[in-house]
Write an enzyme that holds these catalytic residues in place. Structure first.
Site, PDB file in Angstrom:
ATOM      1  N   LYS A  64       5.135  -1.404  20.980  1.00  0.00           N
ATOM      2  CA  LYS A  64       4.470  -0.750  20.326  1.00  0.00           C
ATOM      3  C   LYS A  64       2.633  -0.349  20.348  1.00  0.00           C
ATOM      4  O   LYS A  64       2.800   1.046  20.271  1.00  0.00           O
ATOM      5  CB  LYS A  64       4.293  -1.381  19.346  1.00  0.00           C
ATOM      6  CG  LYS A  64       3.751  -0.825  17.628  1.00  0.00           C
ATOM      7  CD  LYS A  64       3.238  -1.264  16.756  1.00  0.00           C
ATOM      8  CE  LYS A  64       4.912  -2.381  16.153  1.00  0.00           C
ATOM      9  NZ  LYS A  64       4.584  -3.420  14.860  1.00  0.00           N
ATOM     10  N   ASN A 117       2.743  -5.249   1.171  1.00  0.00           N
ATOM     11  CA  ASN A 117       1.831  -3.896   1.599  1.00  0.00           C
ATOM     12  C   ASN A 117       2.676  -2.903   1.911  1.00  0.00           C
ATOM     13  O   ASN A 117       1.963  -2.361   2.134  1.00  0.00           O
ATOM     14  CB  ASN A 117       0.861  -4.313   2.691  1.00  0.00           C
ATOM     15  CG  ASN A 117       0.063  -3.982   2.844  1.00  0.00           C
ATOM     16  OD1 ASN A 117       0.730  -2.855   3.821  1.00  0.00           O
ATOM     17  ND2 ASN A 117      -1.474  -3.548   3.034  1.00  0.00           N
ATOM     18  N   LYS A 148       0.641 -12.062  18.491  1.00  0.00           N
ATOM     19  CA  LYS A 148       0.755 -12.855  17.338  1.00  0.00           C
ATOM     20  C   LYS A 148       0.131 -13.753  17.282  1.00  0.00           C
ATOM     21  O   LYS A 148       0.421 -14.552  18.072  1.00  0.00           O
ATOM     22  CB  LYS A 148       2.352 -12.188  17.308  1.00  0.00           C
ATOM     23  CG  LYS A 148       2.327 -11.846  15.725  1.00  0.00           C
ATOM     24  CD  LYS A 148       2.450 -10.579  15.353  1.00  0.00           C
ATOM     25  CE  LYS A 148       2.887 -10.167  14.417  1.00  0.00           C
ATOM     26  NZ  LYS A 148       3.075  -8.372  13.955  1.00  0.00           N
ATOM     27  N   SER A 205      -5.913  -0.029  13.125  1.00  0.00           N
ATOM     28  CA  SER A 205      -6.295  -0.868  12.895  1.00  0.00           C
ATOM     29  C   SER A 205      -7.816  -0.580  14.639  1.00  0.00           C
ATOM     30  O   SER A 205      -8.553  -1.245  14.810  1.00  0.00           O
ATOM     31  CB  SER A 205      -5.899  -2.382  13.704  1.00  0.00           C
ATOM     32  OG  SER A 205      -5.805  -3.259  12.452  1.00  0.00           O
TER      33      SER A 205
HETATM   34  P1  NAD Z   1       3.390  -8.633   2.183  1.00  0.00           P
HETATM   35  O1  NAD Z   1       3.604  -9.946   2.906  1.00  0.00           O
HETATM   36  O2  NAD Z   1       2.272  -8.101   2.137  1.00  0.00           O
HETATM   37  O3  NAD Z   1       5.123  -7.908   2.025  1.00  0.00           O
HETATM   38  C1  NAD Z   1       5.996  -8.900   1.735  1.00  0.00           C
HETATM   39  C2  NAD Z   1       7.153  -8.526   0.879  1.00  0.00           C
HETATM   40  O4  NAD Z   1       8.541  -8.725   1.709  1.00  0.00           O
HETATM   41  C3  NAD Z   1       6.685  -9.272  -0.296  1.00  0.00           C
HETATM   42  O5  NAD Z   1       7.010  -8.287  -1.206  1.00  0.00           O
HETATM   43  C4  NAD Z   1       7.590  -9.821   0.027  1.00  0.00           C
HETATM   44  O6  NAD Z   1       8.423 -10.783  -1.129  1.00  0.00           O
HETATM   45  C5  NAD Z   1       9.047  -9.871   0.056  1.00  0.00           C
HETATM   46  N1  NAD Z   1      10.392 -10.624   1.046  1.00  0.00           N
HETATM   47  C6  NAD Z   1      10.375 -11.348   1.998  1.00  0.00           C
HETATM   48  N2  NAD Z   1      11.397 -12.180   2.160  1.00  0.00           N
HETATM   49  C7  NAD Z   1      12.148 -10.843   1.635  1.00  0.00           C
HETATM   50  C8  NAD Z   1      13.727 -10.979   1.684  1.00  0.00           C
HETATM   51  N3  NAD Z   1      14.139 -11.571   2.023  1.00  0.00           N
HETATM   52  N4  NAD Z   1      13.846 -10.005   1.102  1.00  0.00           N
HETATM   53  C9  NAD Z   1      13.071  -8.636   0.260  1.00  0.00           C
HETATM   54  N5  NAD Z   1      12.085  -9.414   0.246  1.00  0.00           N
HETATM   55  C10 NAD Z   1      10.862 -10.185   0.608  1.00  0.00           C
HETATM   56  O7  NAD Z   1       3.989  -8.174   4.138  1.00  0.00           O
HETATM   57  P2  NAD Z   1       3.672  -6.555   4.493  1.00  0.00           P
HETATM   58  O8  NAD Z   1       2.149  -6.924   5.322  1.00  0.00           O
HETATM   59  O9  NAD Z   1       4.263  -5.850   3.610  1.00  0.00           O
HETATM   60  O10 NAD Z   1       4.926  -6.201   6.491  1.00  0.00           O
HETATM   61  C11 NAD Z   1       6.265  -6.414   5.948  1.00  0.00           C
HETATM   62  C12 NAD Z   1       7.465  -5.819   6.911  1.00  0.00           C
HETATM   63  O11 NAD Z   1       6.233  -5.104   7.347  1.00  0.00           O
HETATM   64  C13 NAD Z   1       7.353  -6.970   8.063  1.00  0.00           C
HETATM   65  O12 NAD Z   1       8.121  -7.481   9.290  1.00  0.00           O
HETATM   66  C14 NAD Z   1       4.971  -6.666   8.800  1.00  0.00           C
HETATM   67  O13 NAD Z   1       5.691  -8.033  10.090  1.00  0.00           O
HETATM   68  C15 NAD Z   1       5.611  -5.659   9.034  1.00  0.00           C
HETATM   69  N6  NAD Z   1       4.244  -4.973   9.446  1.00  0.00           N
HETATM   70  C16 NAD Z   1       3.631  -4.897   8.931  1.00  0.00           C
HETATM   71  C17 NAD Z   1       2.143  -4.285   8.795  1.00  0.00           C
HETATM   72  C18 NAD Z   1       1.003  -3.803   8.345  1.00  0.00           C
HETATM   73  O14 NAD Z   1       0.048  -3.613   8.484  1.00  0.00           O
HETATM   74  N7  NAD Z   1       1.210  -5.148   6.892  1.00  0.00           N
HETATM   75  C19 NAD Z   1       2.137  -3.574  10.193  1.00  0.00           C
HETATM   76  C20 NAD Z   1       3.323  -3.743  11.527  1.00  0.00           C
HETATM   77  C21 NAD Z   1       4.624  -4.086  10.960  1.00  0.00           C
END
Ligand code: NAD
Length: 376
Positions: free
Chosen positions: A48, A174, A60, A312
């Site tokens: 990435k 998020n 990670k 970031s």
């Molecule tokens: P988060 O913890 O804020 O939210 C995760 C959400 O997924 C929650 O609402 C949770 O209830 C839901 N969830 C968990 N298991 C689930 C399932 N089996 N079915 C449906 N919903 C489910 O996490 P985030 O930061 O929003 O990250 C979400 C994804 O995005 C992850 O894969 C993360 O690696 C990726 N990501 C996030 C960021 C970031 O900046 N936040 C950056 C790159 C990638």
């Protein structure tokens, strides 16, 4: 723990490749965390960062814990303990952690504070995703969502549709919540379904992200800083399962929860024309083949969710150079970065007649190999 018992939580930091710069990658708190998963996520970060031309490698980390059952004090103690365990391996020129699943800016602030205490000087560039008042950057909180939104806005040119494009979002954290908000404010889209780990809701007339979030907060049993309340508790909408969400007759699906959610069991049922893979590894290898055969446009994770690490990088750059950028500047620079990465992916995808994911890997691999060859 608050009851004076000592509990041990397995914790990891994986460093994959640093030929292009210090390792960079989030820290997640998750009960079913595995080292194998962290390794693959670290590798994705190398690709990435190379794809977005950021001067970083891939890393990670994570802790095997259910943060929702910890008190705020226990959460802070655990976050500081993580830094005490790994401080020799991290730092502004070595490895720079950031938030990921179930970690946030408060946790990053604690971690940065612990790192600075051990280093004996203020070291804001050691951690990104900090709060704005603690040397964070405006726009980091919704950066992943915004980056994905810029990509989706361009990809809709690939599909025919009259009227507003119907969107289903899996995961309301998020990333999922902020994308829902951005799409809601754009007349081209209507968000008809969202879900969290407990289930999904659907409304033909569209959903309101803020009112769902409000509901989650009010209904949630606040433990520590987490709200386990679920989107399914909203009575006025139809309740469906996470699997039904993926099978909805929508134009765009945005998996924004966990890896492996689109797999060989459900891939053939997907009706959407675009999948914007926000969650890392949301589509399994077997599912991707089925999806490609159906002609669905897939925006791969290493492109779609790269807005988070890109902002970031801006935060790290600001901290290293003692600069301050405003929100408009951050958004403008982010849009430029996302657009140029998408331009390159589309170009290579056409040149070799391959999927956008393969094209993204071609570009990233070339860059990583070039810096490994040059011995930088
Ligand atoms: P988060 O913890 O804020 O939210 C995760 C959400 O997924 C929650 O609402 C949770 O209830 C839901 N969830 C968990 N298991 C689930 C399932 N089996 N079915 C449906 N919903 C489910 O996490 P985030 O930061 O929003 O990250 C979400 C994804 O995005 C992850 O894969 C993360 O690696 C990726 N990501 C996030 C960021 C970031 O900046 N936040 C950056 C790159 C990638």
């Amino acid at each position: 723990m608050d009851d004076n018992l000592i509990r041990i939580f397995p914790a990891y930091r994986v460093q994959h490749n640093n030929s292009r710069g210090p390792y960079k990658g989030g820290i997640r708190y998750y009960p079913e965390l595995s080292l194998t998963e962290i390794k693959s996520l670290a590798m994705l970060m190398s690709f990435k960062c190379a794809l977005l031309e950021l001067p970083f490698g891939g890393g990670k980390g994570g802790i095997e814990v259910n943060p929702k059952v910890l008190s705020r004090r226990e959460l802070e103690e655990l976050s500081r303990a993580y830094i005490r365990a790994f401080h020799c391996d991290i730092g502004p020129d070595r490895d720079i952690p950031a938030p990921d699943v179930y970690t946030n800016e408060t946790i990053m602030d604690w971690m940065e504070n612990e790192y600075s205490k051990i280093a004996g000087r203020e070291t804001p560039a050691a951690i990104t995703g900090k709060s704005v008042q603690n040397n964070g950057i405006p726009g980091r909180v919704d950066a992943t969502a915004r980056g994905a939104y810029y990509i989706i806005r361009r990809l809709i040119n690939h599909i025919d549709s009259d009227g507003r494009l119907r969107v289903a979002i899996q995961g309301f954290g998020n990333a999922g919540y902020n994308i829902a908000k951005l799409l809601e404010n754009d007349k081209k889209f209507i968000v008809v379904s969202v879900s969290d780990s407990k289930g999904a809701i659907y409304s033909e007339n569209g959903l309101n992200a803020d009112s769902i979030m409000q509901h989650k907060k009010v209904e949630g049993l606040i433990a520590g800083m987490y709200c386990p309340g679920s989107v399914c508790q909203r009575e006025e909408h139809m309740h469906i399962t996470n699997d039904e969400l993926l099978r909805l007759d929508v134009d765009i699906i945005i998996p924004a929860a966990m890896e492996g959610q689109i797999n060989r069991d459900n891939a053939s049922k997907i009706k959407a024309k675009i999948i914007a893979e926000v969650a890392n590894g949301a589509i399994t290898y077997e599912a991707e083949k089925i999806i490609n055969n159906k002609g669905i446009v897939v925006a791969p994770d290493i492109l779609t969710n790269a807005g988070g690490v890109t902002v970031s990088y801006f935060e790290w750059y600001q901290n290293m150079n003692d600069e301050r950028w405003n929100r408009e500047e951050v958004y403008r620079k982010l849009e430029e970065k996302m657009n140029s990465a998408l331009d390159e992916v589309e170009y290579v995808s056409e040149e070799y007649n391959v999927s956008m994911r393969t094209a993204a890997y071609i570009i990233a691999t070339r860059r990583i190999l070039a810096s490994m060859d040059s011995g930088d």
